[in-house]
Design a protein around this motif. Structure first.
Motif, PDB file in Angstrom:
ATOM      1  N   UNK A   1       0.844  -1.189   0.000  1.00 17.21           N
ATOM      2  CA  UNK A   1       0.000   0.000   0.000  1.00 17.21           C
ATOM      3  C   UNK A   1       0.880   1.240   0.000  1.00 17.21           C
ATOM      4  N   UNK A   2       0.626   2.132  -0.924  1.00 14.33           N
ATOM      5  CA  UNK A   2       1.344   3.404  -0.995  1.00 14.33           C
ATOM      6  C   UNK A   2       0.507   4.474  -0.302  1.00 14.33           C
ATOM      7  N   UNK A   3       1.163   5.240   0.575  1.00 11.26           N
ATOM      8  CA  UNK A   3       0.446   6.304   1.281  1.00 11.26           C
ATOM      9  C   UNK A   3       1.248   7.596   1.221  1.00 11.26           C
ATOM     10  N   UNK A   4       0.526   8.710   1.390  1.00 15.49           N
ATOM     11  CA  UNK A   4       1.136  10.025   1.262  1.00 15.49           C
ATOM     12  C   UNK A   4       0.341  10.820   0.242  1.00 15.49           C
ATOM     13  N   UNK A   5       0.883  11.944  -0.153  1.00 17.39           N
ATOM     14  CA  UNK A   5       0.211  12.762  -1.156  1.00 17.39           C
ATOM     15  C   UNK A   5       0.638  12.269  -2.539  1.00 17.39           C
ATOM     16  N   UNK A   6      -0.259  11.559  -3.178  1.00 16.80           N
ATOM     17  CA  UNK A   6       0.023  10.947  -4.471  1.00 16.80           C
ATOM     18  C   UNK A   6      -0.957  11.485  -5.502  1.00 16.80           C
ATOM     19  N   UNK A   7      -0.426  12.098  -6.547  1.00 12.30           N
ATOM     20  CA  UNK A   7      -1.288  12.636  -7.591  1.00 12.30           C
ATOM     21  C   UNK A   7      -1.557  11.593  -8.675  1.00 12.30           C
ATOM     22  N   UNK A   8      -0.567  10.799  -8.978  1.00 11.92           N
ATOM     23  CA  UNK A   8      -0.760   9.729  -9.941  1.00 11.92           C
ATOM     24  C   UNK A   8       0.347   8.704  -9.758  1.00 11.92           C
TER      25      UNK A   8
ATOM     26  N   UNK B   1       0.993 -13.573 -10.536  1.00 14.47           N
ATOM     27  CA  UNK B   1       0.138 -12.582 -11.189  1.00 14.47           C
ATOM     28  C   UNK B   1       0.195 -11.276 -10.413  1.00 14.47           C
ATOM     29  N   UNK B   2       0.517 -10.204 -11.114  1.00 18.45           N
ATOM     30  CA  UNK B   2       0.538  -8.883 -10.498  1.00 18.45           C
ATOM     31  C   UNK B   2      -0.758  -8.161 -10.849  1.00 18.45           C
ATOM     32  N   UNK B   3      -1.291  -7.435  -9.882  1.00 17.73           N
ATOM     33  CA  UNK B   3      -2.503  -6.653 -10.115  1.00 17.73           C
ATOM     34  C   UNK B   3      -2.452  -5.411  -9.230  1.00 17.73           C
ATOM     35  N   UNK B   4      -3.326  -4.461  -9.517  1.00 15.80           N
ATOM     36  CA  UNK B   4      -3.336  -3.221  -8.741  1.00 15.80           C
ATOM     37  C   UNK B   4      -4.766  -2.759  -8.516  1.00 15.80           C
ATOM     38  N   UNK B   5      -4.941  -2.049  -7.423  1.00 14.52           N
ATOM     39  CA  UNK B   5      -6.210  -1.395  -7.112  1.00 14.52           C
ATOM     40  C   UNK B   5      -5.915   0.092  -7.065  1.00 14.52           C
ATOM     41  N   UNK B   6      -6.277   0.806  -8.114  1.00 16.39           N
ATOM     42  CA  UNK B   6      -5.935   2.222  -8.207  1.00 16.39           C
ATOM     43  C   UNK B   6      -6.592   3.042  -7.105  1.00 16.39           C
ATOM     44  N   UNK B   7      -7.800   2.684  -6.724  1.00 18.13           N
ATOM     45  CA  UNK B   7      -8.507   3.443  -5.693  1.00 18.13           C
ATOM     46  C   UNK B   7      -7.822   3.343  -4.344  1.00 18.13           C
ATOM     47  N   UNK B   8      -7.108   2.249  -4.124  1.00 17.00           N
ATOM     48  CA  UNK B   8      -6.443   2.022  -2.841  1.00 17.00           C
ATOM     49  C   UNK B   8      -4.936   2.218  -2.924  1.00 17.00           C
ATOM     50  N   UNK B   9      -4.422   2.609  -4.090  1.00 21.04           N
ATOM     51  CA  UNK B   9      -2.969   2.765  -4.287  1.00 21.04           C
ATOM     52  C   UNK B   9      -2.232   1.508  -3.811  1.00 21.04           C
ATOM     53  N   UNK B  10      -2.759   0.382  -4.209  1.00 27.92           N
ATOM     54  CA  UNK B  10      -2.233  -0.897  -3.735  1.00 27.92           C
ATOM     55  C   UNK B  10      -1.864  -1.792  -4.908  1.00 27.92           C
TER      56      UNK B  10
END
Length: 120
Positions: free
Chosen positions: A23-30, A67-76
């Protein structure tokens, strides 16, 4: 500052499965790209899998098993690891690249690492 927190490592028997999360946290614009790397003692860190936009990339040694996957809404970012082998034993690190913590800055952050041990 953008920080990454990994979870999901552990001990598993050969043939088993694990799912890593970061999980990535902080001020992330993209976020441009997210990936998983692994490193054994005394060896270079190597790419396991990466995802950028709709594209994925895997090391030959893990194709068909991970398998790699991502959840953009959760920055995960996730790494589903199936059919694990003893040679998959390593410390796994996530890496995230993107824009932040200000609009004019970009970042490339690493997680603290999570141990994956596969017993034979």
């Amino acid at each position: 500052q953008v920080t990454l927190v990994e979870s999901g490592g552990g001990l598993v028997q050969a043939g088993g499965s694990l799912r890593l999360s970061c999980v990535a946290s902080g001020t992330i614009f993209s976020i441009y790209a997210m990936g998983w790397y692994r490193q054994a003692p005394g060896k270079q860190r190597e790419l396991v899998a990466a995802i950028s936009g709709g594209n994925t990339n895997y090391a030959d040694s893990v194709k068909g098993r991970f398998t790699i996957s991502r959840d953009n809404a959760k920055n995960t970012v996730y790494l589903q690891m199936n059919s694990l082998k003893p040679e998959d034993t390593d410390v796994y690190y996530c890496n995230v690249q993107g824009r932040g913590p200000t609009w004019s800055r970009t970042f490339a952050s690493w997680g603290q690492g999570t141990q994956v041990t596969v017993s034979s």
